[in-house]
Write a protein that holds these residues in place. Structure first.
Motif, short mmCIF file in Angstrom:
data_model
loop_
_atom_site.label_atom_id
_atom_site.label_comp_id
_atom_site.label_asym_id
_atom_site.label_seq_id
_atom_site.Cartn_x
_atom_site.Cartn_y
_atom_site.Cartn_z
N MET A 85 0.85 -1.19 0.00
CA MET A 85 0.00 0.00 0.00
C MET A 85 0.88 1.24 0.00
N SER A 86 0.63 2.14 -0.94
CA SER A 86 1.24 3.46 -0.87
C SER A 86 0.16 4.43 -0.43
N PHE A 87 0.57 5.54 0.15
CA PHE A 87 -0.35 6.56 0.62
C PHE A 87 0.02 7.87 -0.07
N TRP A 88 -0.79 8.25 -1.06
CA TRP A 88 -0.47 9.38 -1.92
C TRP A 88 -0.52 10.71 -1.20
N ALA A 89 0.42 11.58 -1.56
CA ALA A 89 0.39 12.99 -1.17
C ALA A 89 -0.59 13.69 -2.13
N TRP A 90 -0.88 14.96 -1.86
CA TRP A 90 -1.87 15.66 -2.68
C TRP A 90 -1.47 15.70 -4.15
N ALA A 91 -0.20 15.85 -4.48
CA ALA A 91 0.22 15.92 -5.89
C ALA A 91 -0.16 14.65 -6.64
N GLU A 92 0.00 13.47 -6.01
CA GLU A 92 -0.38 12.21 -6.67
C GLU A 92 -1.90 12.10 -6.80
N CYS A 99 -5.89 12.84 -14.68
CA CYS A 99 -5.87 11.80 -15.72
C CYS A 99 -7.21 11.10 -15.90
N PHE A 100 -7.94 10.90 -14.81
CA PHE A 100 -9.13 10.05 -14.86
C PHE A 100 -10.43 10.73 -14.43
N ASP A 101 -10.42 12.03 -14.15
CA ASP A 101 -11.61 12.73 -13.65
C ASP A 101 -12.21 12.01 -12.46
N PHE A 102 -11.37 11.61 -11.53
CA PHE A 102 -11.81 10.81 -10.40
C PHE A 102 -12.94 11.48 -9.62
N PHE A 103 -12.77 12.75 -9.25
CA PHE A 103 -13.76 13.41 -8.40
C PHE A 103 -15.10 13.59 -9.11
N GLU A 104 -15.07 13.71 -10.41
CA GLU A 104 -16.32 13.79 -11.16
C GLU A 104 -17.03 12.43 -11.19
N GLU A 105 -16.24 11.37 -11.38
CA GLU A 105 -16.80 10.02 -11.44
C GLU A 105 -17.19 9.49 -10.06
N CYS A 106 -16.47 9.91 -9.03
CA CYS A 106 -16.69 9.41 -7.66
C CYS A 106 -16.76 10.60 -6.69
N PRO A 107 -17.88 11.31 -6.69
CA PRO A 107 -17.97 12.53 -5.87
C PRO A 107 -17.96 12.29 -4.37
N ASN A 108 -18.14 11.06 -3.93
CA ASN A 108 -18.13 10.73 -2.50
C ASN A 108 -16.92 9.89 -2.12
N ALA A 109 -15.80 10.13 -2.80
CA ALA A 109 -14.62 9.30 -2.56
C ALA A 109 -13.34 10.11 -2.67
N LEU A 110 -12.29 9.55 -2.10
CA LEU A 110 -10.95 10.13 -2.18
C LEU A 110 -9.98 9.02 -2.56
N PRO A 111 -9.23 9.18 -3.66
CA PRO A 111 -8.19 8.18 -3.96
C PRO A 111 -7.05 8.38 -2.96
N ILE A 112 -6.62 7.33 -2.31
CA ILE A 112 -5.63 7.48 -1.25
C ILE A 112 -4.29 6.85 -1.55
N GLY A 113 -4.23 5.98 -2.56
CA GLY A 113 -2.96 5.34 -2.86
C GLY A 113 -3.14 4.17 -3.80
N ASP A 114 -2.08 3.39 -3.92
CA ASP A 114 -2.13 2.22 -4.80
C ASP A 114 -1.25 1.11 -4.28
N ASP A 115 -1.18 0.03 -5.05
CA ASP A 115 -0.37 -1.11 -4.66
C ASP A 115 1.01 -1.03 -5.31
N ILE A 116 1.40 0.15 -5.71
CA ILE A 116 2.65 0.40 -6.41
C ILE A 116 2.60 -0.34 -7.75
N GLY A 117 1.38 -0.38 -8.31
CA GLY A 117 1.12 -1.06 -9.57
C GLY A 117 -0.21 -0.63 -10.15
N ASP A 118 -1.00 -1.60 -10.62
CA ASP A 118 -2.24 -1.31 -11.34
C ASP A 118 -3.49 -1.13 -10.46
#
Length: 181
Positions: A85-92, A99-118
């Motif tokens: 698990m990685s924990f993204w800073a605001w820049a990430e 890249c993905f319009d995350f906040f538009e697609e998921c207005p009730n969510a916050l992307p927090i990180g990844d598995d250092i992969g897909d």
């Protein structure tokens, strides 16, 4: 006598045997070349995420971000506890959104990180979904491809059954009902 409750950071260190095995490591966003003041700026970074987040940040996420923000936890031991698990800073977070319009697609969510992969991790707080979810980075918007991994970070790092399910969903896409290792 009331016993002091152990903080989530301490529980993580216990879960990963204080990161004493060379196959298990943790890091935060500090880098002497491109983030030399990270440790002094972590509170500002957390405030930046709080200001831009469409959902309130849980206390256990904030505690974990203070310890591992901009970095992560990687476990390559044979008896690994949870997937990387990685924990993204605001820049990430901002780059992912751009890249993905995350906040538009998921207005009730916050992307927090990844598995250092897909795969990516997100906090969701809505009527239908609430907790920490995992998804492929290109399929996060489709609820069918999201898997709930825990109700909270405290649960994720303290409940062995939740950790087992997380490993199984991560490795196999479903819970085998036993530890899939």
């Amino acid at each position: 006598r009331r016993q002091r409750q152990m903080c989530i950071r301490d529980r993580i260190y216990i879960l990963f045997d204080n990161f004493s095995d060379e196959n298990c490591r943790m890091w935060n966003g500090y880098n002497p070349d491109w983030r030399p003041n990270w440790n002094e700026e972590i509170e500002d970074e957390l405030k930046r995420i709080q200001e831009h987040s469409p959902i309130p940040l849980p206390d256990d996420y904030c505690e974990i971000f203070r310890a591992f923000g901009g970095g992560g936890i990687e476990d390559k031991r044979p008896n690994w506890a949870i997937p990387d698990m990685s924990f993204w800073a605001w820049a990430e977070i901002e780059d992912f959104n751009d890249c993905f319009d995350f906040f538009e697609e998921c207005p009730n969510a916050l992307p927090i990180g990844d598995d250092i992969g897909d795969r990516m991790y997100m906090l969701i707080q809505s009527k239908e979904e609430n907790g920490i979810y995992m998804s492929g980075k290109s399929l996060f918007w489709d609820k069918e491809y999201r898997t709930k991994i825990a109700s909270s970070f405290t649960e994720l790092f303290t409940d062995a059954d939740v950790q087992r399910k997380f490993r199984n969903y991560y490795c196999y896409g479903y819970d085998k009902g036993t530890d899939g290792r």
